[in-house]
Design an enzyme around this catalytic site. Structure first.
Site, PDB file in Angstrom:
ATOM      1  CB  CYS A   1       8.449 -51.758 -31.358  1.00  0.00           C
ATOM      2  SG  CYS A   1       7.929 -52.057 -32.995  1.00  0.00           S
TER       3      CYS A   1
ATOM      4  CG  HIS B   1       6.592 -55.859 -26.856  1.00  0.00           C
ATOM      5  ND1 HIS B   1       6.952 -54.704 -27.145  1.00  0.00           N
ATOM      6  CD2 HIS B   1       6.626 -56.676 -28.193  1.00  0.00           C
ATOM      7  CE1 HIS B   1       7.037 -54.437 -28.339  1.00  0.00           C
ATOM      8  NE2 HIS B   1       6.887 -55.449 -28.960  1.00  0.00           N
TER       9      HIS B   1
ATOM     10  CD  GLU C   1       6.145 -60.145 -24.094  1.00  0.00           C
ATOM     11  OE1 GLU C   1       5.401 -59.700 -25.158  1.00  0.00           O
ATOM     12  OE2 GLU C   1       6.371 -59.212 -23.266  1.00  0.00           O
TER      13      GLU C   1
ATOM     14  CE  LYS D   1       3.210 -53.019 -28.139  1.00  0.00           C
ATOM     15  NZ  LYS D   1       4.061 -53.599 -26.804  1.00  0.00           N
TER      16      LYS D   1
ATOM     17  CG  HIS E   1       3.132 -52.029 -31.768  1.00  0.00           C
ATOM     18  ND1 HIS E   1       3.824 -51.146 -30.986  1.00  0.00           N
ATOM     19  CD2 HIS E   1       3.884 -53.031 -32.150  1.00  0.00           C
ATOM     20  CE1 HIS E   1       5.170 -51.445 -31.070  1.00  0.00           C
ATOM     21  NE2 HIS E   1       5.253 -52.659 -31.595  1.00  0.00           N
TER      22      HIS E   1
ATOM     23  CG  PHE F   1      10.427 -55.509 -36.700  1.00  0.00           C
ATOM     24  CD1 PHE F   1       9.753 -56.488 -36.048  1.00  0.00           C
ATOM     25  CD2 PHE F   1      10.130 -54.781 -37.487  1.00  0.00           C
ATOM     26  CE1 PHE F   1       8.949 -56.828 -36.414  1.00  0.00           C
ATOM     27  CE2 PHE F   1       8.385 -55.383 -38.181  1.00  0.00           C
ATOM     28  CZ  PHE F   1       8.032 -56.199 -37.443  1.00  0.00           C
TER      29      PHE F   1
END
Lengths: 421, 85
Positions: free
Chosen positions: A170, A310, A321, A342, A347, A408
């Site tokens: 991502c 993010h 985060e 998002k 996403h 990831f």
């Protein structure tokens, strides 16, 4: 020439997203607090009821914007990339498909994907199983390689300096932009079209993310499902699309009188090396990416007045985060308006970092931090100044913004963008 | 059996859908697939596959290798389609 003497301007933008088929439509919808998340049930494609029946599909089918031959030769992920690339390239004043405003030897393309040509993979596998090997598309292999979108964009603009396809889940779209910055600073390219794309609205992907418990299950309330930083967040919503930025050596852009949206001032890339999917609990990797990006931009935290986080809307990821941002920026965090877009885009995986970088550029250009549309109540432990349902004005003058992307595999990418002078 | 002219027109439509940057108006019966229309080896495989699907015929590789012009291709389709029906 050392790297600091090569500033990088952003001279063109292109996007096709769940909010619109181009940059203008996307920005208008985002600023108005609209969401691209809707009911979308892919169960019939697999013969089983999927636990998640919401998604953020692209607002415009890319196949309607390309020739029939282009569509036959490309995976949907590359189709999004081509649409966005065409817009970003012509927006910068470069001719698409002919003419040499910039010598091809100075042009590069960098297009990241998170998942890549998965729809084509399954279509071709289905043909193989049902009709045999001679029914497989002769272009099957180029269509399923991870560099498919990058190669198509490279062909579109005649990129001869380099074509790259960073793959970092991502964070791919943001990593592509960071790599574009390096290509210009090193002198390898003068103009780089950089961004990300993904088209993975497929039942296997929905089922796979569902098994990780990563997706929101708010099937009955799609418009309230993607709610980054909210106390009631329960996972992300899968989206699709692409965004591309035309990055250009600033002197080159000025010499040709190009419009400059802003500057890509710095980038930081790190890895948690902690877990294949979970973020490091202390967020140290994200902190390092942010501080490295600031150092790279030769700015201190006080310059950051806007952050596009993010923030996917997962319980663990958003909290980690938020804490990492505060650790990295310390008290300067209080002066940064944080948007988590998002909420509107879902996403978009490999496209996310690019869509958010583009959104950050527009926020600086228009002096407006976009809304986090579904936010109702900020979750515990999230000590950030989050822009809620209404957009917020950003201060005048020379300001900077941060866009973070995590993936990831422990990937962390931070981009520092600077307002046009 | 379709006339050669209508087969030609159908083939032009098929080529337009299969080949990027093809200008349909420039396709003539004597156009060379490679030299005039820019159909490279990979694109040729796609054209053959599309023809097979469109007309429900099978074109063996050795036959496909002998098709160099649009006219030859039209005649091949005409023969193969009439044989198979």
């Amino acid at each position: 020439m050392n790297r600091s003497s090569r500033h990088v301007a952003i001279t063109g933008l292109g996007a096709t997203t769940p909010l619109g088929g181009d940059v203008h439509t996307t920005w208008q919808a985002l600023s108005a607090g609209k969401t691209g998340v809707c009911h979308l049930d892919l169960s019939s494609q697999c013969g089983h009821t999927l636990p998640v029946r919401i998604a953020a599909p692209a607002a415009v089918d890319p196949a309607t914007q390309l020739s029939a031959a282009q569509v036959n030769h490309t995976d949907r992920s590359a189709q999004f990339a081509l649409v966005a690339a065409r817009e970003a390239w012509s927006d910068a004043g470069h001719p698409v498909g002919g003419g040499d405003a910039v010598p091809p030897a100075h042009v590069a393309a960098v297009v990241g994907v998170g998942i890549g040509g998965i729809i084509s993979q399954f279509q071709q596998l289905d043909l193989l199983l049902r009709q045999g090997p001679s029914s497989v598309n002769p272009r099957c292999i180029p269509m399923i390689l991870p560099n498919h979108a990058a190669a198509q964009v490279g062909l579109l603009i005649g990129a001869q300096a380099a074509v790259h396809a960073p793959v970092s889940a991502c964070a791919s779209g943001a990593e592509a932009i960071a790599l574009g910055l390096s290509l210009i600073r090193s002198g390898q390219a003068r103009v780089v079209l950089a961004g990300g794309t993904d088209a993975a609205l497929h039942p296997l992907i929905v089922a796979g993310f569902s098994r990780m418990r990563a997706l929101s299950r708010r099937n009955d309330e799609p418009q309230r499902a993607s709610r980054p930083f909210d106390a009631e967040r329960d996972g992300f919503v899968l989206g699709e699309g692409a965004a591309m930025l035309t990055l250009e050596e600033a002197d080159h852009a000025r010499q040709r009188g190009a419009r400059i949206y802003g500057y890509l001032a710095g980038a930081g890339i790190s890895n948690d090396s902690h877990h294949v999917a979970q973020p490091s609990p202390d967020g140290a990797g994200t902190v390092r990416a942010v501080t490295d990006a600031l150092t790279d931009a030769d700015l201190d935290a006080s310059h950051i007045r806007h952050i596009n986080a993010h923030a996917t809307s997962t319980p663990v990821g958003d909290l980690t985060e938020a804490q990492a941002l505060r650790t990295a920026l310390t008290s300067a965090t209080d002066h940064a308006a944080v948007s988590a877009t998002k909420a509107a885009f879902g996403h978009t995986v490999g496209a996310a970092g690019a869509i958010e970088a583009l959104t950050t550029v527009l926020a600086l250009f228009h002096r407006t931090a976009p809304p986090t549309c579904a936010l109702e109540r900020v979750g515990p432990g999230i000590d950030l100044d989050i822009v809620g349902a209404a957009p917020r004005a950003l201060p005048p003058g020379d300001i900077a913004a941060l866009s973070t992307s995590l993936g990831f595999g422990g990937h962390n990418v931070a981009l520092v963008l600077r307002s046009p002078s | 059996m379709a006339s050669e002219q209508s087969l030609f027109q159908d083939l032009v439509v098929l080529l337009d859908k299969t080949i990027e940057d093809l200008i349909p108006e420039e396709v003539q019966p004597d156009s060379d697939l490679k030299d005039d229309l820019g159909i490279d080896s990979l694109a040729r495989l796609e054209v053959v596959a599309a023809i097979e699907e469109r007309w429900g015929i099978k074109i063996p590789d050795e036959d496909a290798d002998e098709l160099h012009t649009v006219r030859q291709t039209v005649r091949y389709i005409d023969q193969a389609a009439s044989t198979s029906t």
